[in-house]
Design an enzyme around this catalytic site. Structure first.
Site, short mmCIF file in Angstrom:
data_model
loop_
_atom_site.label_atom_id
_atom_site.label_comp_id
_atom_site.label_asym_id
_atom_site.label_seq_id
_atom_site.Cartn_x
_atom_site.Cartn_y
_atom_site.Cartn_z
N ASP A 148 0.05 -7.55 1.26
CA ASP A 148 0.55 -6.19 1.51
C ASP A 148 2.07 -6.14 1.56
O ASP A 148 2.66 -5.39 2.33
CB ASP A 148 -0.05 -5.60 2.79
CG ASP A 148 0.09 -4.08 2.85
OD1 ASP A 148 0.18 -3.46 1.77
OD2 ASP A 148 0.12 -3.52 3.98
N HIS A 194 0.81 -1.22 0.00
CA HIS A 194 0.00 0.00 0.00
C HIS A 194 0.84 1.27 0.00
O HIS A 194 0.35 2.35 -0.32
CB HIS A 194 -1.00 0.00 1.17
CG HIS A 194 -0.39 0.24 2.53
ND1 HIS A 194 -0.08 -0.78 3.40
CD2 HIS A 194 -0.07 1.37 3.17
CE1 HIS A 194 0.41 -0.27 4.51
NE2 HIS A 194 0.43 1.04 4.40
N SER A 249 4.86 2.62 7.85
CA SER A 249 4.51 1.46 7.02
C SER A 249 5.71 0.98 6.22
O SER A 249 6.37 1.76 5.53
CB SER A 249 3.40 1.83 6.03
OG SER A 249 2.19 1.25 6.38
#
Length: 374
Positions: free
Chosen positions: A149, A119, A225
């Site tokens: 992911d 993402h 992230s």
């Protein structure tokens, strides 16, 4: 979880506008000295990078802010988690200009390959990576797997002696073990937070299609992230991915993708540029105590109950039936339906696997040749 007050946040920061297995985890009770964390940080931080992404297509916002810094959330994965848009969060505004995203990653290959979250780089037109020593380089996508992911990118301008982080194993992790979370919650400012593993095997969160998350109370914030979660031996055991919040800030519930899963996905992305998964062709749910009955199980076992068999599937061809309890796969004890689903999906198609099944209080073994998950 109250759907009107909680949101689960992917921790890449988006701004719209013009602008290799080593030693196991230390045993419980290992002493933590004042010098332990600084030593780990010194050995890890040079391999952690900041990733900046430009998306020129409108409407590609994931977690976004406007120029004033007000935060908006309008992400389909967050909607999926709530079964609809979280009503306490204002919707993001579409913008015809480029979108700018920031996340983190870490170097896993001497050829400049970097692991991050899918993402973070999703929909990217250009990717720029900044290393700890301020070296900047464009990067290209090697492969991306939205279902787990995980994504890989590669530096275009490779510096000499690029630092490669050691990958540990997520097998055998236990609640209470110390971890460090690395990332860049602010542009070009790398930080590290400390905490413990709160739980393992977390699933059914709605973050990704295949979930086996490490839960930690080490603070994970927007921009983290794709950064590494590191154990007390200085080995990467997870990839920081998301956190749960009531307020938009961190509340002590963060999630990381186990490195064993990430490594399996990365191997296929390097070889093929895409992830191909094995397919069994059954519907599964966790077994209830009533279904388990007198079946003798390992203390950590939670069989997966077959609730349906798809016509034309490998499971049907192998004679698996609705109501079967799958106890183990290739010698690995099943720890719930999500665990079995993950193990099958990470196995290459056309592989023959061995399932141990409880059927009407009898134990049988079935060999199944996996198909390809479409």
């Amino acid at each position: 979880m109250n759907r009107t007050s909680f949101c689960l946040i992917f921790v890449a920061l988006l701004v719209l506008g013009s602008s290799a297995i080593l030693q196991p985890i230390p045993s419980y009770g290992a002493a933590v000295s004042d010098d332990m964390f600084p030593g780990i940080i010194d050995s890890i931080r040079s391999g952690v990078v900041t990733i900046e992404v430009v998306r020129n297509r409108p409407g590609s916002n994931a977690v976004s802010t406007n120029r004033t810094g007000e935060v908006f959330y309008d992400d389909p994965d967050i909607d999926k988690f709530f079964g609809g848009a979280a009503p306490s969060i204002p919707p993001a505004h579409e913008n015809s200009g480029p979108g700018y995203a920031q996340g983190s990653g870490f170097i896993i290959g001497s050829d400049g390959i970097i692991m991050t979250n899918a993402h973070v780089i999703q929909g990217s037109d250009t990717i720029t990576v900044t290393l700890y020593n301020r070296h900047r380089s464009d990067a290209r996508v090697i492969g991306s797997d939205r279902r787990s992911d995980i994504a890989l990118i590669k530096l275009s301008d490779l510096p000499q002696n690029v630092p490669v982080l050691p990958l540990g194993t997520s097998e055998g992790l236990r609640a209470g073990q110390w971890v460090l979370a690395f990332g860049s919650p602010f542009p070009h400012i790398q930080t590290v937070t400390a905490g413990i593993i709160s739980a393992t095997g977390r699933n059914s969160l709605g973050i990704s299609d295949y979930e086996d998350y490490i839960q930690t109370d080490a603070a994970i914030n927007p921009g983290n992230s794709g950064g590494p979660l590191v154990n007390s031996d200085g080995e990467v055991i997870g990839v920081n991915s998301a956190f749960v919040t009531e307020t938009g800030g961190y509340m002590g519930v963060g999630f990381a993708i186990p490195i064993d899963m990430a490594r399996r996905v990365a191997a296929q992305l390097i070889e093929n540029g895409t992830m191909t998964r094995g397919w069994l062709g059954v519907g599964l749910k966790d077994s209830t105590p009533e279904q388990i009955g007198n079946t003798i199980l390992d203390k950590d076992s939670l069989p997966a109950t077959v609730i349906g068999v798809k016509p034309g599937s490998p499971a049907l061809a192998a004679g698996i039936r609705e109501g079967d309890l799958i106890i183990s796969v290739d010698g690995h004890v099943v720890r719930g339906a999500a665990d079995l689903r993950n193990r099958v999906s990470l196995t290459a198609p056309n592989t023959v696997i061995k399932l141990v099944i409880s059927r009407k209080n009898s134990t049988i073994t079935k060999k199944v040749r996996l198909g390809v998950l479409e």
